[in-house]
Scaffold this active site. Structure first.
Site, PDB file in Angstrom:
ATOM      1  NE  ARG A 142      -3.597  -2.574   0.415  1.00 32.38           N
ATOM      2  CZ  ARG A 142      -3.428  -3.887   0.272  1.00 32.38           C
ATOM      3  NH1 ARG A 142      -2.269  -4.362  -0.145  1.00 32.38           N
ATOM      4  NH2 ARG A 142      -4.403  -4.729   0.531  1.00 32.38           N
ATOM      5  N   GLY A 165       5.735  10.600  25.359  1.00 30.20           N
ATOM      6  CA  GLY A 165       4.524  10.752  24.540  1.00 30.20           C
ATOM      7  C   GLY A 165       4.809  11.071  23.085  1.00 30.20           C
ATOM      8  NE  ARG A 218       2.520  12.166  28.681  1.00 30.81           N
ATOM      9  CZ  ARG A 218       2.381  11.837  29.966  1.00 30.81           C
ATOM     10  NH1 ARG A 218       1.263  11.340  30.411  1.00 30.81           N
ATOM     11  NH2 ARG A 218       3.369  12.042  30.814  1.00 30.81           N
ATOM     12  CE  LYS A 253       9.199   7.249  30.595  1.00 27.10           C
ATOM     13  NZ  LYS A 253       8.770   8.649  30.447  1.00 27.10           N
ATOM     14  CG  ASP A 291       7.843  18.728  25.579  1.00 26.01           C
ATOM     15  OD1 ASP A 291       8.125  19.775  24.982  1.00 26.01           O
ATOM     16  OD2 ASP A 291       6.704  18.469  26.003  1.00 26.01           O
ATOM     17  CB  CYS A 296      19.860  26.135  13.887  1.00 24.49           C
ATOM     18  SG  CYS A 296      20.613  27.253  15.082  1.00 24.49           S
ATOM     19  CB  CYS A 334       3.424  17.100  30.146  1.00 21.98           C
ATOM     20  SG  CYS A 334       4.692  15.869  30.197  1.00 21.98           S
ATOM     21  CB  CYS A 374      23.270  27.726  12.122  1.00 20.63           C
ATOM     22  SG  CYS A 374      22.392  29.267  12.070  1.00 20.63           S
TER      23      CYS A 374
END
Ligand SMILES: [Zn+2]
Length: 261
Positions: free
Chosen positions: A14, A41, A73, A86, A130, A178, A196, A255
């Site tokens: 597919r 998450g 999540r 993790k 994050d 950047c 969070c 940069c």
């Protein structure tokens, strides 16, 4: 480059029917190596979709352990994973789902001291931490190594996506700048950092940003143009997606942009 097997032609049939995707795209993904930094998450859907799409090598980096409050999540984990690292738990789950992918867990944090060594063999880095400080570390290492970096963040009902591609020379008119052009280190944190835990996040909002990161990562690994030079801001209550352009910043310490503002 190895021939695509008959089983792969069936598995990805597919995908191969989609416009602008060829057997060559599949081979590029199979021979690619991506690093996912942070298996929360954002990192869980990113790693899941990259492995499922046929990316050949994934390095998963996270020093943290799974907590019960992560499960809504962080979709690679279940109650049995609580207390486990993790990166290791994600690698075990993904290896069971996609045995052809070579998945390497690294149970440590990325720091300015180890970043270049951890990222050196990759084609692409995806920041799923994050955290403001981690993004600067990855931005600097990716510029030193000339690796594309896909950055995501999410808080409450909204999130952001930014793609940095240092493969274009910073002095070229095509340079897109950047992360440090946008959020200079000396100007403090642009948003509440790693919030969070304190402010909450909607599982589907962070999942959507993770999928947008995976989408950009696949485009880059297949050799297609990605959404560089822009920030994409997703607001999931209204389902609004806003595009904001940004330009390389003169005098950026990362940069090295020396040209016009
Ligand atoms: Zn910059």
């Amino acid at each position: 480059m190895a021939q695509t097997s008959d089983a792969d032609l069936v598995r990805f049939s597919r995908f191969l029917l989609a416009p602008e995707v060829t057997e060559e795209s599949l081979k590029k993904l199979r021979s690619s190596s991506a690093v996912v930094v942070g298996l929360g998450g954002l990192g869980c859907p990113v790693a899941l979709y990259l492995a499922a799409a046929g990316v050949g090598q994934l390095k998963l980096i996270d020093a943290d352990t799974v907590d019960l409050s992560n499960l809504p999540r962080q979709v690679l984990f279940g109650p049995d994973n609580c207390g486990q690292n993790k990166a290791q738990a994600a690698a075990t789950r993904l290896s069971a789902l996609h045995p052809l992918a070579r998945i390497q867990p690294i149970a440590q944090a990325v720091t300015s001291e180890n970043a270049q060594q951890l990222l050196a063999s990759a084609d692409l880095v995806i920041d799923c931490t994050d955290r403001f400080a981690s993004r600067h570390v990855l931005n600097e290492a990716c510029h030193a190594l000339k690796l594309p970096l896909v950055i995501g963040s999410a808080l409450q009902w909204s999130g952001q996506l930014l793609v940095v591609d240092p493969r274009t020379d910073a002095l070229s008119p095509n340079s897109k700048g950047c992360y440090a052009c946008l959020f200079p280190k000396d100007q403090g944190e642009p948003v509440v950092d790693a919030a969070c835990g304190a402010y909450g996040v909607i599982s589907t909002a962070v999942g959507l940003i993770g999928l947008m990161q995976a989408n950009e990562a696949l485009k880059i690994l297949m050799g297609r143009p990605a959404a560089t030079g822009q920030i994409w801001q997703l607001e999931t209550r209204s389902l609004g997606l806003e595009q904001m352009r940004f330009r390389p910043r003169k005098g950026c310490l990362v940069c090295g942009r020396l040209g016009k503002e």
